[in-house]
Scaffold this active site. Sequence first.
Site, PDB file in Angstrom:
ATOM      1  N   CYS A 199      60.844 -30.688 -97.934  1.00 12.44           N
ATOM      2  CA  CYS A 199      59.904 -31.812 -97.960  1.00 12.44           C
ATOM      3  C   CYS A 199      60.353 -32.963 -98.850  1.00 12.44           C
ATOM      4  CB  CYS A 199      58.537 -31.308 -98.402  1.00 12.44           C
ATOM      5  SG  CYS A 199      58.000 -29.878 -97.457  1.00 12.44           S
ATOM      6  N   HIS A 254      53.058 -36.320-104.411  1.00  9.19           N
ATOM      7  CA  HIS A 254      53.421 -35.411-103.324  1.00  9.19           C
ATOM      8  C   HIS A 254      52.173 -34.677-102.837  1.00  9.19           C
ATOM      9  CE1 HIS A 254      55.793 -32.750-100.853  1.00  9.19           C
ATOM     10  NE2 HIS A 254      55.271 -31.689-101.461  1.00  9.19           N
ATOM     11  N   GLU A 310      52.216 -30.356-110.098  1.00 12.65           N
ATOM     12  CA  GLU A 310      52.497 -31.789-110.143  1.00 12.65           C
ATOM     13  C   GLU A 310      51.525 -32.498-111.079  1.00 12.65           C
ATOM     14  OE1 GLU A 310      53.154 -35.653-107.194  1.00 12.65           O
ATOM     15  OE2 GLU A 310      52.235 -33.832-106.393  1.00 12.65           O
ATOM     16  N   LYS A 361      48.475 -37.684 -97.709  1.00 14.21           N
ATOM     17  CA  LYS A 361      48.729 -36.646 -96.704  1.00 14.21           C
ATOM     18  C   LYS A 361      47.505 -36.273 -95.860  1.00 14.21           C
ATOM     19  CE  LYS A 361      52.928 -34.523 -98.529  1.00 14.21           C
ATOM     20  NZ  LYS A 361      53.230 -35.431 -99.651  1.00 14.21           N
ATOM     21  N   HIS A 418      51.473 -33.576 -93.523  1.00 14.99           N
ATOM     22  CA  HIS A 418      52.726 -33.371 -94.257  1.00 14.99           C
ATOM     23  C   HIS A 418      53.870 -33.352 -93.248  1.00 14.99           C
ATOM     24  CE1 HIS A 418      55.643 -32.344 -97.068  1.00 14.99           C
ATOM     25  NE2 HIS A 418      55.065 -31.344 -97.713  1.00 14.99           N
ATOM     26  N   PHE A 420      60.166 -27.023-100.592  1.00 11.29           N
ATOM     27  CA  PHE A 420      60.504 -25.607-100.683  1.00 11.29           C
ATOM     28  C   PHE A 420      61.929 -25.453-101.196  1.00 11.29           C
ATOM     29  CE2 PHE A 420      57.569 -23.496 -97.243  1.00 11.29           C
ATOM     30  CZ  PHE A 420      56.465 -23.816 -98.011  1.00 11.29           C
TER      31      PHE A 420
END
Length: 412
Positions: free
Chosen positions: A164, A304, A315, A333, A338, A399
Amino acid sequence: MSNRRVVITGVGMVSPVGNSPQEFWGAVCAGESGIAPIRQFDVSQYGVRIAGEVKDFDPTVWVDQKVARRCDRFVQFALAATKMALADATLEITDGNRDRVGVLIGSGVGGMRTWEEQHEILLKRGPSRVSPFLVPMMIVDMASGMVAIQTGARGPNIAITSACATAGHAIGEAAETIRRDAVDVMVAGGAEAAITPTAMAGFTSAKALSTRNDDPHRACRPFDRDRDGFVVGEGSTVVVLEELSHAQRRGAKLWGELLGYGATADAYHVTAPDPQGGGARLAMEAALQDAGLEPADIDYVNAHAPGTPAGDAGEALALAEVFADPVPISSTKPIHAHQLGATSATELIVGLLAIRENLIPHTLNCDNIDEAVPESLDIVRGQPRRAQINVVMSNSFGFGGHNAVLIVSGAE
């Protein structure tokens, strides 16, 4: 250190809420989500039946039918976004400049649809019936490759895959290619088309996705105490990056300037982020250092924040450590879902449009901020916020612990 400055002169986009930046921004400002029940295949046996699908997309508007047939959907998206971006930049690639124009478009998953279709043919009809185009259609680098073939760009041609964070790394590394004077122009971004039976089954089995099938518009809930996972999206966002004086000589309009880029690793887990946000914090600090800025210089952070319990919490801790004074933060998002390998580029465009319009998008569905989110964070929610926006930070974490942070300023 190079003094070559990198600006954005063109933008192209295919997204779940519009196939142009203008359509996309209208949906973002209105809080209109593109998340809905999946239509591309039968999901009746799936635990997750929602996603952010691209609507009303015809690849033959952008390339001829023969080319479209020999491209996976993610490559079709990339070709469309690229041609949009080049038109927006009023940049023609010719024999005179083609050697100084490069391409760096990444994908987190690549041609999953092609792989699935051809694997089914293998099982049902045997190996001799598998398409000779299987490999060139499914490999991640083919978005960059086909863009070069279709446009004639003959500079560095590279693909990046970092889950991502892919498009963030693609744009950041493309800017570095310009800074070191290897080229004058880079076409950069990400493309993804992973709403497929196998990919959705895998994400579902990993317990990574929201299961709010009956309420898709409210499924993605960044920073909210009731969040239960992210929602897969698809599409492509591509930008044209140019060396500043090159853009000025040809009278190009400017979307903004790429000031900073930070890339780090969590070195922690294959899917889970560092719970303390250590890698994320280092990436933000690296981007600030690259830009020659202090945290107080940032006017807005596009987080994010995909709506996963661990991801948002880590985060949030990193943001609280980097920004001693509150800075407006939001995640978009819930609007565009996403988009995996494309999402970093899409969210960079959110930042550029926020600067242009002096408007911070709100975090849809953040009704009750999770108690794990430090109180010092200023999460914009409820409705967009008017503010003077000059510099934006955009975060992307993937990831495998891949982290990419970009910082942009306005055209001035």
